[in-house]
Design a protein around this motif. Structure first.
Motif, short mmCIF file in Angstrom:
data_model
loop_
_atom_site.label_atom_id
_atom_site.label_comp_id
_atom_site.label_asym_id
_atom_site.label_seq_id
_atom_site.Cartn_x
_atom_site.Cartn_y
_atom_site.Cartn_z
N ILE C 115 -26.98 -2.15 -16.26
CA ILE C 115 -26.48 -1.70 -14.95
C ILE C 115 -27.65 -1.29 -14.08
N ASP C 116 -28.57 -0.55 -14.70
CA ASP C 116 -29.72 -0.02 -13.98
C ASP C 116 -30.55 -1.12 -13.32
N LYS C 117 -30.69 -2.25 -14.00
CA LYS C 117 -31.55 -3.31 -13.50
C LYS C 117 -30.81 -4.30 -12.59
N SER C 118 -29.55 -3.99 -12.27
CA SER C 118 -28.76 -4.90 -11.44
C SER C 118 -28.82 -4.50 -9.97
N HIS C 119 -28.68 -5.50 -9.12
CA HIS C 119 -28.58 -5.22 -7.69
C HIS C 119 -27.15 -4.79 -7.34
#
Lengths: 129, 96, 124
Positions: C115-119
């Motif tokens: 989730i953290d690395k998603s736009h």
């Protein structure tokens, strides 16, 4: 900031359509912009103009329509969700030989590509359902 | 990066419990719509990470007669605050 | 049609069982659309979403399209990052070998990272 708003729930069935509208008004009030509004799944009912309410009331559908028209918002109704729920734009209504469109003219019918485009090109995508 | 998680269903949905494992240090949780009833339950909030910031939407609390209830764990914000939170966190994840 | 100036990571969290609502199908359709537009995609089966992967589904009896080959469909569209949350399986007493499919098993900590690395995240 550029926001896109996705509504996936029908007006009245849940609070989401009302929440999303209040949120949209608040963000414009703060000087942010709406890149796109996307009505998805049961959310397409928010673009249905064949609704009536008591005389002294304004339906949520009408409120969405005036908001979209007033601020000239890029508003898209998902084609796959809409047609099977009876939300038809002019072109589809004509094609199916209905006399009039059931969808407000303030929004446009388009596919999921427009949702992906909104997700990619907005600073924030906010879903309400 | 940080995320703001919105929870919009009543505690019986167990949405917050579902969201909890996916939270990361620095994330925020905002209760809206029927999600504000979570403010009545210590259970869900108590197990949450102390680093977690928890918010609740004033309009939805007001509507449900919850403004005078004890909601120590959550900061109360209005729609303008909602928008500000969306900007403060890097993205918004909606749980509904 | 789509302004593809930048490629983004979009994560789809599919959290509902397959037939009781059309959310599982919508989540899939949206991810496939994202794949067509050449975005970086993560597809995560979480919570009741893991029930979509059970073997021996046949939805003919309820006049639905069987979601049986969902991971193959994702693969056909070039979506390779397919994840299943272990905790969700354990809560439902489903074993990893009950799922005849090529997926990566993850824990919630890894989900938080994804989730953290998603736009953007679609949580259906």
């Amino acid at each position: 900031m550029k926001f896109s708003i996705v509504l996936t729930a029908a007006p009245y069935s849940s609070e989401a359509a009302a929440t999303a509208l209040k949120f949209a008004k608040a963000l414009l009030g703060q000087g942010h912009t709406i890149y796109r509004l996307f009505f998805f799944n049961d959310g397409v009912h928010a673009a249905n103009r064949f609704t009536t309410v008591a005389e002294n009331e304004i339906s949520l559908q009408q409120q969405w329509d005036s908001f979209i028209a007033q601020h000239k918002i890029d508003s898209v109704v998902c084609v796959t969700s809409a047609f099977k729920r009876g939300v038809l734009d002019e072109q589809e209504a004509k094609r199916q030989q209905f006399e009039v469109a059931s969808m407000y003219g303030s929004s446009e019918i388009a596919g999921l590509g427009q949702l992906i485009d909104a997700a990619v090109n907005s600073d924030r995508l906010v879903n309400f359902g | 990066m940080t995320s703001l998680h919105t929870i919009s269903k009543a505690p019986s949905s167990r949405l917050f419990e579902c969201c909890l494992p996916a939270l990361k240090h620095g994330d925020g949780v905002l209760f809206i719509e029927d999600g504000v009833y979570y403010c009545l339950t210590d259970a869900g909030l108590a197990v949450s990470n102390p680093d977690l910031e928890v918010f609740s939407l004033q309009e939805d609390l007001d509507a449900r007669g919850l403004m005078n209830r004890k909601i120590d764990q959550a900061d109360v914000i209005d729609y303008n605050g909602f928008v500000e939170l969306c900007c403060r966190y890097d993205k918004v994840i909606s749980w509904f | 049609m789509i302004n593809n100036s930048h490629r983004q990571t979009i994560t789809f969290i599919s959290r509902t069982p397959p037939y009781g609502s059309d959310r599982a199908q919508l989540c899939l359709d949206t991810a496939l659309a994202a794949a067509v537009f050449d975005q970086e995609i993560n597809y995560v089966f979480y919570s009741d979403g893991v029930l979509q992967l059970l073997n021996n589904q046949n939805a003919d009896a309820i006049d639905c399209k069987t979601l049986r080959n969902i991971t193959e469909t994702l693969g056909l569209y070039g979506i390779k990052n397919i994840f299943v949350d272990r905790g969700s399986l354990q809560q439902r007493d489903i074993h990893e070998d009950d799922l005849a499919t090529a997926v990566q098993f993850i824990d919630a900590e890894r989900l938080a990272e994804i989730i953290d690395k998603s736009h953007a995240v679609f949580n259906l």
